[in-house]
Design a protein around this motif. Sequence first.
Motif, PDB file in Angstrom:
ATOM      1  N   ASN A   1      24.975  37.712  48.856  1.00 37.43           N
ATOM      2  CA  ASN A   1      25.931  38.574  49.538  1.00 37.43           C
ATOM      3  C   ASN A   1      27.355  38.013  49.390  1.00 37.43           C
ATOM      4  O   ASN A   1      27.681  37.000  49.992  1.00 37.43           O
ATOM      5  N   PRO A   2      28.203  38.668  48.594  1.00 35.29           N
ATOM      6  CA  PRO A   2      29.570  38.174  48.405  1.00 35.29           C
ATOM      7  C   PRO A   2      30.380  38.094  49.691  1.00 35.29           C
ATOM      8  O   PRO A   2      31.369  37.355  49.758  1.00 35.29           O
ATOM      9  N   ARG A   3      29.987  38.854  50.723  1.00 35.06           N
ATOM     10  CA  ARG A   3      30.757  38.837  51.964  1.00 35.06           C
ATOM     11  C   ARG A   3      30.381  37.659  52.859  1.00 35.06           C
ATOM     12  O   ARG A   3      31.068  37.360  53.832  1.00 35.06           O
ATOM     13  N   TRP A   4      29.282  36.989  52.515  1.00 39.66           N
ATOM     14  CA  TRP A   4      28.899  35.817  53.288  1.00 39.66           C
ATOM     15  C   TRP A   4      29.816  34.666  52.920  1.00 39.66           C
ATOM     16  O   TRP A   4      30.098  34.432  51.744  1.00 39.66           O
TER      17      TRP A   4
ATOM     18  N   LEU B   1      50.595  42.328  43.036  1.00 37.60           N
ATOM     19  CA  LEU B   1      50.175  42.047  41.665  1.00 37.60           C
ATOM     20  C   LEU B   1      48.661  41.902  41.583  1.00 37.60           C
ATOM     21  O   LEU B   1      48.022  42.463  40.693  1.00 37.60           O
ATOM     22  N   TRP B   2      48.079  41.149  42.506  1.00 36.69           N
ATOM     23  CA  TRP B   2      46.623  40.970  42.497  1.00 36.69           C
ATOM     24  C   TRP B   2      45.915  42.304  42.639  1.00 36.69           C
ATOM     25  O   TRP B   2      44.997  42.615  41.876  1.00 36.69           O
ATOM     26  N   ASN B   3      46.335  43.102  43.613  1.00 29.24           N
ATOM     27  CA  ASN B   3      45.673  44.388  43.843  1.00 29.24           C
ATOM     28  C   ASN B   3      45.819  45.331  42.648  1.00 29.24           C
ATOM     29  O   ASN B   3      44.947  46.177  42.415  1.00 29.24           O
ATOM     30  N   SER B   4      46.899  45.176  41.883  1.00 31.60           N
ATOM     31  CA  SER B   4      47.098  46.045  40.718  1.00 31.60           C
ATOM     32  C   SER B   4      46.092  45.757  39.611  1.00 31.60           C
ATOM     33  O   SER B   4      45.893  46.574  38.721  1.00 31.60           O
ATOM     34  N   THR B   5      45.437  44.591  39.671  1.00 32.63           N
ATOM     35  CA  THR B   5      44.443  44.233  38.653  1.00 32.63           C
ATOM     36  C   THR B   5      43.034  44.640  39.054  1.00 32.63           C
ATOM     37  O   THR B   5      42.106  44.472  38.265  1.00 32.63           O
ATOM     38  N   ILE B   6      42.879  45.146  40.270  1.00 32.05           N
ATOM     39  CA  ILE B   6      41.563  45.522  40.790  1.00 32.05           C
ATOM     40  C   ILE B   6      41.413  47.044  40.806  1.00 32.05           C
ATOM     41  O   ILE B   6      42.344  47.752  41.185  1.00 32.05           O
TER      42      ILE B   6
ATOM     43  N   ASP C   1      37.181  49.116  44.011  1.00 29.83           N
ATOM     44  CA  ASP C   1      36.714  47.761  44.295  1.00 29.83           C
ATOM     45  C   ASP C   1      37.642  46.988  45.233  1.00 29.83           C
ATOM     46  O   ASP C   1      37.393  45.818  45.531  1.00 29.83           O
ATOM     47  N   LEU C   2      38.711  47.639  45.698  1.00 28.22           N
ATOM     48  CA  LEU C   2      39.672  46.928  46.543  1.00 28.22           C
ATOM     49  C   LEU C   2      39.041  46.385  47.818  1.00 28.22           C
ATOM     50  O   LEU C   2      39.403  45.301  48.290  1.00 28.22           O
ATOM     51  N   ASP C   3      38.091  47.133  48.386  1.00 23.90           N
ATOM     52  CA  ASP C   3      37.446  46.668  49.623  1.00 23.90           C
ATOM     53  C   ASP C   3      36.650  45.388  49.405  1.00 23.90           C
ATOM     54  O   ASP C   3      36.444  44.604  50.344  1.00 23.90           O
ATOM     55  N   SER C   4      36.235  45.153  48.177  1.00 23.22           N
ATOM     56  CA  SER C   4      35.433  43.963  47.874  1.00 23.22           C
ATOM     57  C   SER C   4      36.241  42.836  47.252  1.00 23.22           C
ATOM     58  O   SER C   4      35.974  41.656  47.515  1.00 23.22           O
TER      59      SER C   4
ATOM     60  N   GLY D   1      40.005  43.097  46.638  1.00 24.19           N
ATOM     61  CA  GLY D   1      41.446  43.126  46.868  1.00 24.19           C
ATOM     62  C   GLY D   1      41.894  41.953  47.733  1.00 24.19           C
ATOM     63  O   GLY D   1      41.080  41.187  48.260  1.00 24.19           O
ATOM     64  N   TRP D   2      43.196  41.832  47.923  1.00 30.39           N
ATOM     65  CA  TRP D   2      43.751  40.716  48.690  1.00 30.39           C
ATOM     66  C   TRP D   2      43.180  40.667  50.100  1.00 30.39           C
ATOM     67  O   TRP D   2      42.798  39.608  50.596  1.00 30.39           O
ATOM     68  N   GLU D   3      43.119  41.806  50.780  1.00 26.62           N
ATOM     69  CA  GLU D   3      42.635  41.838  52.160  1.00 26.62           C
ATOM     70  C   GLU D   3      41.165  41.450  52.254  1.00 26.62           C
ATOM     71  O   GLU D   3      40.711  40.955  53.288  1.00 26.62           O
ATOM     72  N   ALA D   4      40.400  41.669  51.192  1.00 27.32           N
ATOM     73  CA  ALA D   4      38.986  41.290  51.205  1.00 27.32           C
ATOM     74  C   ALA D   4      38.819  39.779  51.125  1.00 27.32           C
ATOM     75  O   ALA D   4      37.747  39.251  51.457  1.00 27.32           O
ATOM     76  N   ASN D   5      39.862  39.083  50.678  1.00 29.40           N
ATOM     77  CA  ASN D   5      39.844  37.614  50.593  1.00 29.40           C
ATOM     78  C   ASN D   5      38.628  37.101  49.822  1.00 29.40           C
ATOM     79  O   ASN D   5      37.833  36.297  50.338  1.00 29.40           O
ATOM     80  N   PRO D   6      38.450  37.564  48.585  1.00 32.01           N
ATOM     81  CA  PRO D   6      37.248  37.172  47.831  1.00 32.01           C
ATOM     82  C   PRO D   6      37.288  35.708  47.396  1.00 32.01           C
ATOM     83  O   PRO D   6      38.347  35.062  47.407  1.00 32.01           O
TER      84      PRO D   6
END
Length: 214
Positions: A35-38, A177-182, A186-189, A191-196
């Motif tokens: 689980n990537p969110r873990w 810039l980061w979000n523009s590459t996603i 897939d931003l919810d997973s 993007g910057w706010e998702a803190n992957p």
Amino acid sequence: MAIKPILFNTEMVRAILDGRKSCTRRLVKFLPGENPRWTGYTKDGLMLHNGKNEPCIRKAPYQPGDILYVRETWSPVFVRPRRYLYKVECKEGENLPIKWHPSIHMPKKAARIWLKVTNVRVERLQEMKPVDVIKEGAYPDCWDCLNTYGESGSQCCYGTEEQCSQCDEVMMEWEKLWNSTIKKTDLDSYGWEANPWVWVIEFERCEKPEEIRI
């Protein structure tokens, strides 16, 4: 040591050529069923483990000591000795009668930018500081600030981040810039706010290996 290709967009290629980029971040790929969110936890900064003390991500795409060649949009020039043209060198709006080849198809022999990986670690994207954005080559206006980071021991050349309004701007620009590459889906997973989780890959320019020279 392995010799591997790596892709950057046009602006990041320019940043490397200008000597302003010494780091890149790439998304971590989780193993099937994980689980990537873990949140997980790291060992020595090199691997993410799950609650069973098992590795839950694939190994880093690059390792310290690896040699990378940057793939660019390119075209061969059929003269002797053979040479190559690179689209990043063309001025904006300049349309040359050249058949450009996609960067993904560039062979090692055509590469002119070679990098040696010096460090690799895994961390969360939002662990970045303004100095990390500058090392990414994403904010050239603050490049000179790097000269004082080491001297002050701070994350900001003015002493603390709170004393520099530019630091906030740096981080906001990086987020865009980061979000523009996603992909938008897939931003919810990722993007910057998702803190992957991301691999932080540091590198330095180097010469083309002898066995690749032509």
